[in-house]
Design a protein around this motif. Structure first.
Motif, PDB file in Angstrom:
ATOM      1  N   HIS A 122     108.785 -43.188  27.723  1.00  0.00           N
ATOM      2  CA  HIS A 122     109.669 -42.312  26.962  1.00  0.00           C
ATOM      3  C   HIS A 122     110.214 -43.170  25.825  1.00  0.00           C
ATOM      4  CE1 HIS A 122     113.743 -40.632  26.131  1.00  0.00           C
ATOM      5  NE2 HIS A 122     113.012 -39.548  25.998  1.00  0.00           N
ATOM      6  N   VAL A 123     109.944 -42.778  24.585  1.00  0.00           N
ATOM      7  CA  VAL A 123     110.325 -43.576  23.423  1.00  0.00           C
ATOM      8  C   VAL A 123     111.441 -42.860  22.684  1.00  0.00           C
ATOM      9  CG1 VAL A 123     109.536 -44.642  21.280  1.00  0.00           C
ATOM     10  CG2 VAL A 123     107.973 -44.447  23.230  1.00  0.00           C
ATOM     11  N   CYS A 124     112.502 -43.590  22.416  1.00  0.00           N
ATOM     12  CA  CYS A 124     113.679 -43.026  21.765  1.00  0.00           C
ATOM     13  C   CYS A 124     114.019 -43.852  20.529  1.00  0.00           C
ATOM     14  CB  CYS A 124     114.837 -43.068  22.757  1.00  0.00           C
ATOM     15  SG  CYS A 124     116.345 -42.292  22.173  1.00  0.00           S
ATOM     16  N   LEU A 125     114.609 -43.189  19.558  1.00  0.00           N
ATOM     17  CA  LEU A 125     115.201 -43.890  18.431  1.00  0.00           C
ATOM     18  C   LEU A 125     116.369 -43.061  17.941  1.00  0.00           C
ATOM     19  CD1 LEU A 125     114.362 -42.473  15.464  1.00  0.00           C
ATOM     20  CD2 LEU A 125     112.180 -43.457  16.067  1.00  0.00           C
ATOM     21  N   PHE A 126     117.336 -43.718  17.365  1.00  0.00           N
ATOM     22  CA  PHE A 126     118.519 -43.052  16.830  1.00  0.00           C
ATOM     23  C   PHE A 126     118.567 -43.269  15.334  1.00  0.00           C
ATOM     24  CE2 PHE A 126     119.679 -44.311  21.176  1.00  0.00           C
ATOM     25  CZ  PHE A 126     119.949 -43.056  21.697  1.00  0.00           C
ATOM     26  N   THR A 127     118.704 -42.176  14.587  1.00  0.00           N
ATOM     27  CA  THR A 127     118.809 -42.283  13.137  1.00  0.00           C
ATOM     28  C   THR A 127     119.411 -41.005  12.568  1.00  0.00           C
ATOM     29  OG1 THR A 127     117.644 -42.800  11.087  1.00  0.00           O
ATOM     30  CG2 THR A 127     116.487 -41.398  12.661  1.00  0.00           C
ATOM     31  N   ASP A 128     120.054 -41.147  11.443  1.00  0.00           N
ATOM     32  CA  ASP A 128     120.509 -39.997  10.676  1.00  0.00           C
ATOM     33  C   ASP A 128     119.649 -39.841   9.428  1.00  0.00           C
ATOM     34  OD1 ASP A 128     122.637 -39.557  12.425  1.00  0.00           O
ATOM     35  OD2 ASP A 128     123.951 -40.898  11.303  1.00  0.00           O
ATOM     36  N   ASP A 129     118.752 -40.790   9.217  1.00  0.00           N
ATOM     37  CA  ASP A 129     117.930 -40.829   8.012  1.00  0.00           C
ATOM     38  C   ASP A 129     116.468 -40.519   8.338  1.00  0.00           C
ATOM     39  OD1 ASP A 129     120.141 -41.764   6.504  1.00  0.00           O
ATOM     40  OD2 ASP A 129     119.748 -43.799   7.202  1.00  0.00           O
ATOM     41  N   SER A 130     115.781 -39.975   7.374  1.00  0.00           N
ATOM     42  CA  SER A 130     114.331 -39.807   7.441  1.00  0.00           C
ATOM     43  C   SER A 130     113.846 -39.039   8.668  1.00  0.00           C
ATOM     44  CB  SER A 130     113.647 -41.179   7.378  1.00  0.00           C
ATOM     45  OG  SER A 130     114.062 -41.891   6.245  1.00  0.00           O
ATOM     46  N   ILE A 131     114.584 -38.017   9.058  1.00  0.00           N
ATOM     47  CA  ILE A 131     114.224 -37.233  10.236  1.00  0.00           C
ATOM     48  C   ILE A 131     112.801 -36.684  10.103  1.00  0.00           C
ATOM     49  CG2 ILE A 131     114.815 -35.213  11.643  1.00  0.00           C
ATOM     50  CD1 ILE A 131     116.880 -37.531  11.792  1.00  0.00           C
TER      51      ILE A 131
ATOM     52  N   PHE B 193     110.291 -37.863   8.487  1.00  0.00           N
ATOM     53  CA  PHE B 193     109.336 -38.952   8.659  1.00  0.00           C
ATOM     54  C   PHE B 193     109.001 -39.139  10.135  1.00  0.00           C
ATOM     55  CE2 PHE B 193     109.032 -43.508   9.794  1.00  0.00           C
ATOM     56  CZ  PHE B 193     107.809 -43.812   9.220  1.00  0.00           C
ATOM     57  N   TYR B 194     110.028 -39.193  10.980  1.00  0.00           N
ATOM     58  CA  TYR B 194     109.807 -39.406  12.409  1.00  0.00           C
ATOM     59  C   TYR B 194     109.171 -38.186  13.068  1.00  0.00           C
ATOM     60  CZ  TYR B 194     112.421 -43.648  11.675  1.00  0.00           C
ATOM     61  OH  TYR B 194     112.822 -44.869  11.213  1.00  0.00           O
ATOM     62  N   LYS B 195     109.510 -36.999  12.617  1.00  0.00           N
ATOM     63  CA  LYS B 195     108.869 -35.792  13.144  1.00  0.00           C
ATOM     64  C   LYS B 195     107.369 -35.811  12.860  1.00  0.00           C
ATOM     65  CE  LYS B 195     112.709 -32.533  13.341  1.00  0.00           C
ATOM     66  NZ  LYS B 195     113.246 -31.251  12.816  1.00  0.00           N
ATOM     67  N   LYS B 196     106.967 -36.283  11.680  1.00  0.00           N
ATOM     68  CA  LYS B 196     105.544 -36.378  11.342  1.00  0.00           C
ATOM     69  C   LYS B 196     104.809 -37.340  12.278  1.00  0.00           C
ATOM     70  CE  LYS B 196     105.981 -35.314   6.444  1.00  0.00           C
ATOM     71  NZ  LYS B 196     105.907 -35.850   5.075  1.00  0.00           N
ATOM     72  N   LEU B 197     105.552 -38.281  12.853  1.00  0.00           N
ATOM     73  CA  LEU B 197     104.967 -39.230  13.805  1.00  0.00           C
ATOM     74  C   LEU B 197     105.006 -38.706  15.242  1.00  0.00           C
ATOM     75  CD1 LEU B 197     106.459 -42.528  12.362  1.00  0.00           C
ATOM     76  CD2 LEU B 197     104.064 -41.795  12.258  1.00  0.00           C
ATOM     77  N   GLY B 198     105.490 -37.476  15.425  1.00  0.00           N
ATOM     78  CA  GLY B 198     105.472 -36.858  16.745  1.00  0.00           C
ATOM     79  C   GLY B 198     106.788 -36.858  17.488  1.00  0.00           C
ATOM     80  N   PHE B 199     107.855 -37.352  16.874  1.00  0.00           N
ATOM     81  CA  PHE B 199     109.157 -37.364  17.530  1.00  0.00           C
ATOM     82  C   PHE B 199     109.793 -35.975  17.461  1.00  0.00           C
ATOM     83  CE2 PHE B 199     108.484 -41.819  16.915  1.00  0.00           C
ATOM     84  CZ  PHE B 199     109.129 -42.421  17.975  1.00  0.00           C
ATOM     85  N   THR B 200     110.562 -35.657  18.489  1.00  0.00           N
ATOM     86  CA  THR B 200     111.294 -34.402  18.567  1.00  0.00           C
ATOM     87  C   THR B 200     112.778 -34.708  18.448  1.00  0.00           C
ATOM     88  OG1 THR B 200     109.616 -33.512  20.050  1.00  0.00           O
ATOM     89  CG2 THR B 200     111.743 -32.389  20.006  1.00  0.00           C
TER      90      THR B 200
END
Length: 134
Positions: free
Chosen positions: A99-108, A110-117
């Protein structure tokens, strides 16, 4: 040409500190603290243009089921060239089954394009004073 290193041999930590400071990505860590942060990581990726550091990414993980990606950065003159995406793919390839997590308020996006929800999960606390570990 951009190259990606996964080891920390010959990293110029002072240069990294200066470049991230210049690029307004600095969170206050000294060069020595950056070195310790990267050394204590499960996996790292540093992007270079020649011998200049132009990107960083690292992951903290238990190696089994949980991972946390931090310090994703591409130097502004090199953005939108696939450097951050490449660093992310390199790290994600090392995290199968986790399970991979990251916290950010920026570039949402960008991360969605990499498969993050996007989720609304995070509780935080700073113990003592920020970046003072003694």
């Amino acid at each position: 040409m951009v190259t990606y290193k996964h080891d920390l041999e010959n990293v110029d930590w002072e240069e990294m500190k200066a470049t991230i400071s210049q690029d307004k990505f600095d969170n206050g860590r000294s060069a020595e603290q950056l070195k310790a942060s990267f050394a204590n990581s499960y996996a790292t990726c540093i992007a270079y243009a020649g011998d200049r550091i132009i990107g960083t990414a690292r992951v903290l993980s238990d190696g089994i089921c949980n991972a946390y990606i931090v310090d994703i950065w591409a130097f502004t003159p090199y953005r939108h060239q696939g450097i951050a995406s490449t660093m992310m793919r390199i790290l994600l390839d090392k995290l199968q089954g986790q399970h991979v997590c990251l916290f950010t308020d920026d570039s949402i996006q960008f991360y969605k394009k990499l498969g993050f929800t996007e989720r609304e999960t995070c509780l935080e606390q700073i113990i003592g004073k920020w970046l003072v570990n003694t």
